[in-house]
Design a protein around this motif. Sequence first.
Motif, mmCIF file in Angstrom:
data_model
loop_
_atom_site.group_PDB
_atom_site.id
_atom_site.type_symbol
_atom_site.label_atom_id
_atom_site.label_comp_id
_atom_site.label_asym_id
_atom_site.label_seq_id
_atom_site.Cartn_x
_atom_site.Cartn_y
_atom_site.Cartn_z
ATOM 1 N N GLU A 178 0.831 -1.200 0.000
ATOM 2 C CA GLU A 178 0.000 0.000 0.000
ATOM 3 C C GLU A 178 0.870 1.256 0.000
ATOM 4 O O GLU A 178 0.568 2.238 -0.695
ATOM 5 C CB GLU A 178 -0.931 -0.007 1.213
ATOM 6 N N ALA A 179 1.976 1.231 0.757
ATOM 7 C CA ALA A 179 2.882 2.379 0.777
ATOM 8 C C ALA A 179 3.548 2.576 -0.579
ATOM 9 O O ALA A 179 3.696 3.705 -1.073
ATOM 10 C CB ALA A 179 3.936 2.186 1.869
ATOM 11 N N ARG A 180 3.921 1.450 -1.220
ATOM 12 C CA ARG A 180 4.593 1.551 -2.513
ATOM 13 C C ARG A 180 3.643 2.079 -3.590
ATOM 14 O O ARG A 180 4.026 2.870 -4.454
ATOM 15 C CB ARG A 180 5.142 0.182 -2.909
ATOM 16 N N LEU A 181 2.390 1.637 -3.543
ATOM 17 C CA LEU A 181 1.415 2.057 -4.546
ATOM 18 C C LEU A 181 0.774 3.406 -4.200
ATOM 19 O O LEU A 181 0.193 4.063 -5.074
ATOM 20 C CB LEU A 181 0.314 1.000 -4.694
ATOM 21 N N GLY A 182 0.846 3.784 -2.936
ATOM 22 C CA GLY A 182 0.228 5.028 -2.528
ATOM 23 C C GLY A 182 -1.286 4.981 -2.534
ATOM 24 O O GLY A 182 -1.949 5.996 -2.783
ATOM 25 N N VAL A 183 -1.865 3.814 -2.245
ATOM 26 C CA VAL A 183 -3.314 3.654 -2.259
ATOM 27 C C VAL A 183 -3.695 2.572 -1.254
ATOM 28 O O VAL A 183 -2.931 1.633 -1.005
ATOM 29 C CB VAL A 183 -3.819 3.275 -3.677
ATOM 30 N N LYS A 184 -4.870 2.716 -0.644
ATOM 31 C CA LYS A 184 -5.362 1.703 0.280
ATOM 32 C C LYS A 184 -6.023 0.571 -0.502
ATOM 33 O O LYS A 184 -6.914 0.799 -1.315
ATOM 34 C CB LYS A 184 -6.382 2.315 1.252
ATOM 35 N N LEU A 185 -5.566 -0.637 -0.252
ATOM 36 C CA LEU A 185 -6.129 -1.810 -0.924
ATOM 37 C C LEU A 185 -7.239 -2.462 -0.098
ATOM 38 O O LEU A 185 -8.063 -3.194 -0.653
ATOM 39 C CB LEU A 185 -5.034 -2.843 -1.205
ATOM 40 N N PHE A 186 -7.249 -2.194 1.226
ATOM 41 C CA PHE A 186 -8.218 -2.850 2.095
ATOM 42 C C PHE A 186 -8.784 -1.870 3.121
ATOM 43 O O PHE A 186 -8.097 -0.946 3.560
ATOM 44 C CB PHE A 186 -7.568 -4.022 2.851
ATOM 45 N N GLN A 187 -10.022 -2.118 3.481
ATOM 46 C CA GLN A 187 -10.622 -1.475 4.639
ATOM 47 C C GLN A 187 -10.486 -2.438 5.816
ATOM 48 O O GLN A 187 -10.924 -3.585 5.745
ATOM 49 C CB GLN A 187 -12.098 -1.172 4.387
ATOM 50 N N ARG A 188 -9.840 -1.973 6.891
ATOM 51 C CA ARG A 188 -9.660 -2.803 8.077
ATOM 52 C C ARG A 188 -10.869 -2.643 8.989
ATOM 53 O O ARG A 188 -11.348 -1.533 9.218
ATOM 54 C CB ARG A 188 -8.416 -2.386 8.856
ATOM 55 N N HIS A 189 -11.367 -3.748 9.515
ATOM 56 C CA HIS A 189 -12.457 -3.705 10.476
ATOM 57 C C HIS A 189 -12.366 -4.930 11.374
ATOM 58 O O HIS A 189 -11.481 -5.789 11.182
ATOM 59 C CB HIS A 189 -13.820 -3.649 9.775
ATOM 60 N N ALA A 190 -13.238 -5.020 12.341
ATOM 61 C CA ALA A 190 -13.144 -6.072 13.348
ATOM 62 C C ALA A 190 -13.269 -7.469 12.751
ATOM 63 O O ALA A 190 -12.699 -8.439 13.277
ATOM 64 C CB ALA A 190 -14.216 -5.860 14.423
ATOM 65 N N ARG A 191 -14.003 -7.597 11.670
ATOM 66 C CA ARG A 191 -14.224 -8.926 11.070
ATOM 67 C C ARG A 191 -13.129 -9.324 10.090
ATOM 68 O O ARG A 191 -13.085 -10.462 9.650
ATOM 69 C CB ARG A 191 -15.585 -8.956 10.359
ATOM 70 N N GLY A 192 -12.266 -8.400 9.728
ATOM 71 C CA GLY A 192 -11.194 -8.743 8.800
ATOM 72 C C GLY A 192 -10.876 -7.611 7.855
ATOM 73 O O GLY A 192 -11.009 -6.431 8.201
ATOM 74 N N TYR A 193 -10.482 -7.979 6.634
ATOM 75 C CA TYR A 193 -10.072 -7.016 5.624
ATOM 76 C C TYR A 193 -11.027 -7.114 4.433
ATOM 77 O O TYR A 193 -11.261 -8.205 3.920
ATOM 78 C CB TYR A 193 -8.654 -7.318 5.133
ATOM 79 N N THR A 194 -11.562 -5.973 4.001
ATOM 80 C CA THR A 194 -12.430 -5.927 2.826
ATOM 81 C C THR A 194 -11.731 -5.131 1.731
ATOM 82 O O THR A 194 -11.274 -4.012 1.990
ATOM 83 C CB THR A 194 -13.780 -5.261 3.157
ATOM 84 N N PRO A 195 -11.616 -5.693 0.522
ATOM 85 C CA PRO A 195 -10.921 -4.963 -0.549
ATOM 86 C C PRO A 195 -11.634 -3.657 -0.896
ATOM 87 O O PRO A 195 -12.866 -3.598 -0.976
ATOM 88 C CB PRO A 195 -10.956 -5.936 -1.729
#
Length: 292
Positions: free
Chosen positions: A41-58
Amino acid sequence: MENWDEVRTAFHVARMGTVSGAAGVLGVHHATVIRHIDAIEARLGVKLFQRHARGYTPTEAGADLLRVAQATDDQFNQLVGRLKGQGDAVSGELVVTSLVGLSPLLAPVLTGFQRAHPDLMVRYLTGDRLFRLEYGEAHVAIRAGSVPEQPDNVVQPFTTLRAGLYASRDYAEAHGIPNGIEEFAGHRFVGHDDENNRAPFFRWLRATVAPEAITFRASSGMANEHAVMAGAGIGFLPEWMAAQRDDLVQVMAPQPDWSSSLWLVTHVDLHRSTKVQSFTKYLKTRAGDWAL
């Protein structure tokens, strides 16, 4: 993209939905998964996932990466399937697919071929779906009906299976046997439950016999054959199968329009490999046992 490990990690996180699930698939510590995601994500400069209590959503960007990574994964699986079929030795896996109704014919052929090549592990896959040769799901396919037209496949005419109209002796004793189509009235018939089934003999039956006369219907050819042999009514059997039983009466001899063509299908990349060539040559020598 310079670091494919990070792409692979992101792909599995998107597929599994959790860091722990991806870590289990990859065989790494969950901290490694998190480090890879943060780094890409740092290399691309974009968020690939939303973090939440149930896990990661693209995110939308993550979904784009998932689609590209899935295509790449499919291509690698295709490559692995091809590599498994290469080499000069007849060993490793041989994967053959056909309709389940051909298993009484193919199982002895596969057993004989394996007996001649004891280092071979045979996988015989049956079912109605078309296994994808281009993805390495099978080395050899035996398919029925019209000429297969999938690209990059080598298609060879194999043999023709003839079918006749039969009844069990029990049915014949209880109901008699019609002497021609004009005497079909009053008889019971066995047919396919799918009115769109394209088998030539089932199409003929639907065009010739009143719907109410088809009193036993099944969803597979093999089930129909068992029903005929059990005395449920008059129906179709492959000629090779009927020849092995003495409790059947032939109602009508095989007609040209009832025959089914079989095709031998291999992928162009594996067609000339030693294993595939050895098996298809052996199979062709046994094809004479399939037709009368």
